[in-house]
Design a protein around this motif. Structure first.
Motif, mmCIF file in Angstrom:
data_model
loop_
_atom_site.group_PDB
_atom_site.id
_atom_site.type_symbol
_atom_site.label_atom_id
_atom_site.label_comp_id
_atom_site.label_asym_id
_atom_site.label_seq_id
_atom_site.Cartn_x
_atom_site.Cartn_y
_atom_site.Cartn_z
ATOM 1 N N VAL A 151 -11.422 4.733 -5.219
ATOM 2 C CA VAL A 151 -10.300 4.652 -6.820
ATOM 3 C C VAL A 151 -9.203 4.779 -7.152
ATOM 4 O O VAL A 151 -9.528 6.200 -7.213
ATOM 5 C CB VAL A 151 -11.528 3.893 -8.040
ATOM 6 C CG1 VAL A 151 -10.358 3.636 -8.831
ATOM 7 C CG2 VAL A 151 -12.516 3.114 -7.911
ATOM 8 N N VAL A 152 -8.348 4.752 -6.276
ATOM 9 C CA VAL A 152 -7.164 5.102 -5.916
ATOM 10 C C VAL A 152 -6.047 4.889 -6.708
ATOM 11 O O VAL A 152 -5.101 2.939 -6.408
ATOM 12 C CB VAL A 152 -6.586 6.017 -4.540
ATOM 13 C CG1 VAL A 152 -5.417 6.781 -4.843
ATOM 14 C CG2 VAL A 152 -8.209 6.680 -4.130
ATOM 15 N N GLY A 153 -5.386 4.838 -7.652
ATOM 16 C CA GLY A 153 -3.912 4.053 -8.064
ATOM 17 C C GLY A 153 -3.770 3.044 -8.341
ATOM 18 O O GLY A 153 -3.580 1.928 -8.618
ATOM 19 N N GLY A 154 -5.639 2.757 -9.105
ATOM 20 C CA GLY A 154 -5.484 2.068 -9.864
ATOM 21 C C GLY A 154 -6.843 0.509 -9.464
ATOM 22 O O GLY A 154 -7.196 -0.875 -9.009
ATOM 23 N N GLY A 155 -6.322 0.904 -7.746
ATOM 24 C CA GLY A 155 -7.414 0.251 -6.243
ATOM 25 C C GLY A 155 -8.575 0.681 -6.272
ATOM 26 O O GLY A 155 -8.954 1.968 -6.068
ATOM 27 N N CYS A 156 -9.732 -0.014 -5.780
ATOM 28 C CA CYS A 156 -10.105 -0.019 -4.956
ATOM 29 C C CYS A 156 -10.480 -0.413 -3.745
ATOM 30 O O CYS A 156 -10.337 -1.707 -3.550
ATOM 31 C CB CYS A 156 -11.636 -0.697 -5.352
ATOM 32 S SG CYS A 156 -13.518 -0.539 -5.620
ATOM 33 N N LEU A 204 0.499 -1.083 0.361
ATOM 34 C CA LEU A 204 0.098 0.074 -0.320
ATOM 35 C C LEU A 204 0.662 0.940 -0.079
ATOM 36 O O LEU A 204 1.317 1.456 1.059
ATOM 37 C CB LEU A 204 -0.831 0.404 1.206
ATOM 38 C CG LEU A 204 -2.102 1.217 1.329
ATOM 39 C CD1 LEU A 204 -3.661 0.606 0.406
ATOM 40 C CD2 LEU A 204 -2.213 0.819 2.662
ATOM 41 N N PRO A 205 1.147 2.093 -1.198
ATOM 42 C CA PRO A 205 1.779 2.953 -1.412
ATOM 43 C C PRO A 205 1.365 4.795 0.075
ATOM 44 O O PRO A 205 0.581 4.715 0.197
ATOM 45 C CB PRO A 205 2.245 3.624 -2.682
ATOM 46 C CG PRO A 205 1.121 1.676 -3.576
ATOM 47 C CD PRO A 205 0.830 1.487 -2.171
ATOM 48 N N GLY A 206 2.425 4.450 0.279
ATOM 49 C CA GLY A 206 2.169 6.249 1.139
ATOM 50 C C GLY A 206 1.425 7.243 0.410
ATOM 51 O O GLY A 206 0.115 7.772 1.355
ATOM 52 N N THR A 207 1.294 7.425 -0.459
ATOM 53 C CA THR A 207 0.304 8.163 -1.590
ATOM 54 C C THR A 207 -1.262 7.486 -1.484
ATOM 55 O O THR A 207 -1.500 8.756 -1.499
ATOM 56 C CB THR A 207 1.786 8.385 -2.991
ATOM 57 O OG1 THR A 207 1.096 8.100 -2.891
ATOM 58 C CG2 THR A 207 2.404 9.658 -2.828
ATOM 59 N N THR A 208 -1.033 6.900 -1.798
ATOM 60 C CA THR A 208 -2.147 6.473 -2.123
ATOM 61 C C THR A 208 -3.087 6.720 -0.834
ATOM 62 O O THR A 208 -4.307 6.606 -0.181
ATOM 63 C CB THR A 208 -2.243 4.320 -2.091
ATOM 64 O OG1 THR A 208 -1.830 4.624 -3.650
ATOM 65 C CG2 THR A 208 -4.027 3.783 -2.313
ATOM 66 N N LEU A 209 -2.212 5.783 0.411
ATOM 67 C CA LEU A 209 -2.771 5.647 2.034
ATOM 68 C C LEU A 209 -3.313 7.362 2.149
ATOM 69 O O LEU A 209 -3.918 7.302 2.949
ATOM 70 C CB LEU A 209 -2.088 5.735 2.663
ATOM 71 C CG LEU A 209 -2.086 5.403 4.203
ATOM 72 C CD1 LEU A 209 -3.199 4.734 4.705
ATOM 73 C CD2 LEU A 209 -1.159 4.837 5.510
ATOM 74 N N THR A 210 -2.294 8.415 2.277
ATOM 75 C CA THR A 210 -2.283 9.844 2.251
ATOM 76 C C THR A 210 -3.951 10.488 1.798
ATOM 77 O O THR A 210 -4.239 11.232 2.465
ATOM 78 C CB THR A 210 -1.215 10.557 2.462
ATOM 79 O OG1 THR A 210 -0.435 10.412 2.568
ATOM 80 C CG2 THR A 210 -1.050 12.548 2.081
ATOM 81 N N THR A 211 -3.787 9.835 0.113
ATOM 82 C CA THR A 211 -5.081 9.981 -0.682
ATOM 83 C C THR A 211 -6.250 9.847 0.313
ATOM 84 O O THR A 211 -7.223 10.620 0.018
ATOM 85 C CB THR A 211 -5.006 9.615 -1.888
ATOM 86 O OG1 THR A 211 -3.876 10.689 -2.857
ATOM 87 C CG2 THR A 211 -6.135 10.273 -2.902
ATOM 88 N N LEU A 212 -6.346 8.703 0.101
ATOM 89 C CA LEU A 212 -7.612 7.655 0.957
ATOM 90 C C LEU A 212 -7.959 8.594 2.571
ATOM 91 O O LEU A 212 -9.184 8.605 2.219
ATOM 92 C CB LEU A 212 -6.799 6.400 0.783
ATOM 93 C CG LEU A 212 -7.075 5.396 -0.386
ATOM 94 C CD1 LEU A 212 -6.295 4.070 0.299
ATOM 95 C CD2 LEU A 212 -8.617 5.241 -0.934
#
Length: 342
Positions: A94-99, A6-14
């Motif tokens: 949907v962030v970085g291609g993940g749901c 789980l990339p840090g940028t994805t986590l922060t965005t979520l």
């Protein structure tokens, strides 16, 4: 900050999208074929972050539907955990291609049937009955009262047994699991030959309705304190229209399975009576469900398919008891049926 997979940028965005503050820690807590789970702590509390691995373009809409259903069940007083909404009211991101979906964290633990008292077994049956009745209230009814669910064809099963036996026998370094697998495959082939005439006839399906789809101990959380009652039914990914009484039978065959491969029929009787009363299911419907699930188990080798065809050994520990159950159930078929139906 980031967690494994789980990339840090994805986590922060979520967390920012959900207005959940800033992330402090994120640890993986569950992983399966349909999703991954993380225990997330932020400046605003604790959450369960669910990463749905379904890459179907329609998955976000389907998951949103599941979320709306669970929220409505919560309004009826059922123990569910509806997800957090973002500013627009959406529950899936949907962030970085993940749901992804974010749920409030629930403190609790899983309990199998061996840990349940007879009274708790009754309450478990009542709970599942309330789920089925509640689903009938909050989700549009299926188009037909009865839907076709074709039973397994024994000829297909015989072919699968031959395929799996070939995989087992050609392994270079056989272990004790391989020996057990070969024994159970040969045993099951003989058992199926004796009982092939008992295949459920077409058109005899039990009444279908909306079901949880995966009701078992790992999808039910109990309170950590007394009274030890269910606090959350989780993982609604398999919400679907299926014969409802079959879900009750399948759940019992998991909850009340003993390590040696037998069922606790006394607890099942208490559970099933409570389920039938809560769901309005008659003895005939239950008996038909028992027969279909027994037949399903007689023809099923999904754990061996995972090991020998998918090279996935996560279900290996479950196989000995589950395989033994088929033989035990067949030998005691009338007693098992009566436990569910009387």
């Amino acid at each position: 900050m980031q967690s494994r997979d789980l990339p840090g940028t994805t986590l922060t965005t979520l967390v920012r999208r959900y207005g959940a503050g800033e992330p402090l820690s994120c640890e993986p807590v569950a992983q399966g074929l349909l999703n991954r789970g993380y225990r997330l702590t932020t400046t605003r509390g604790r959450f369960f972050l669910k990463h749905h691995l379904d890459d179907d373009p329609e998955a976000p809409d389907r998951i949103e539907h599941q979320h709306r259903v669970t929220a409505r069940l919560g309004d009826l007083g059922l123990p569910v955990v509806p997800p957090v909404q973002d500013a627009s009211g959406r529950t899936v991101a949907v962030v970085g291609g993940g749901c992804y979906a974010l749920h409030p964290w629930v403190d609790g633990r899983h309990r199998d049937g061996g840990e349940l008292s007879p009274a708790q077994s009754r309450r478990l049956g009542t709970l599942l009955g309330r789920v089925h009745v509640g689903l009938d209230r909050v989700v549009p009814a299926p188009r037909a009262e009865r839907t076709a669910h074709t039973s397994a064809d024994p000829e297909d099963t015989f072919a699968l047994i031959d395929t799996l036996l070939a995989r087992v026998r050609t392994r270079r370094r056989r272990d004790c699991f391989d020996e057990l697998a070969e024994h159970r495959l040969r045993e099951r082939r003989a058992l199926l030959r004796r009982h092939a005439h008992r295949r459920p006839p077409a058109g005899a399906e039990p009444v279908a309705g909306w079901v949880h789809g995966d009701f078992h101990p790992l999808n039910l959380l109990y309170r950590n304190r007394e009274p030890c009652e269910p606090v959350a039914i989780v993982d609604w990914d398999r919400l679907a229209v299926q014969p409802r009484a079959e879900e009750a039978v399948r759940a019992a065959a998991i909850f009340f399975l003993r390590p040696g491969g037998s069922l606790d029929l006394a607890k099942i009787r208490a559970y099933a009576r409570a389920y039938r009363a809560a769901a309005g299911v008659g003895a005939d419907e239950m008996a038909a469900a028992v027969h279909r699930v027994w037949w399903e188990r007689l023809n099923d080798f999904w754990m061996l398919r995972w090991r020998y065809q998918l090279r996935d050994r996560r279900t290996d520990p479950q196989f000995p008891a589950t395989a033994a159950l088929v033989v035990w159930w067949t030998d005691r078929y009338p007693a098992v049926r009566d436990a569910f139906c009387t």
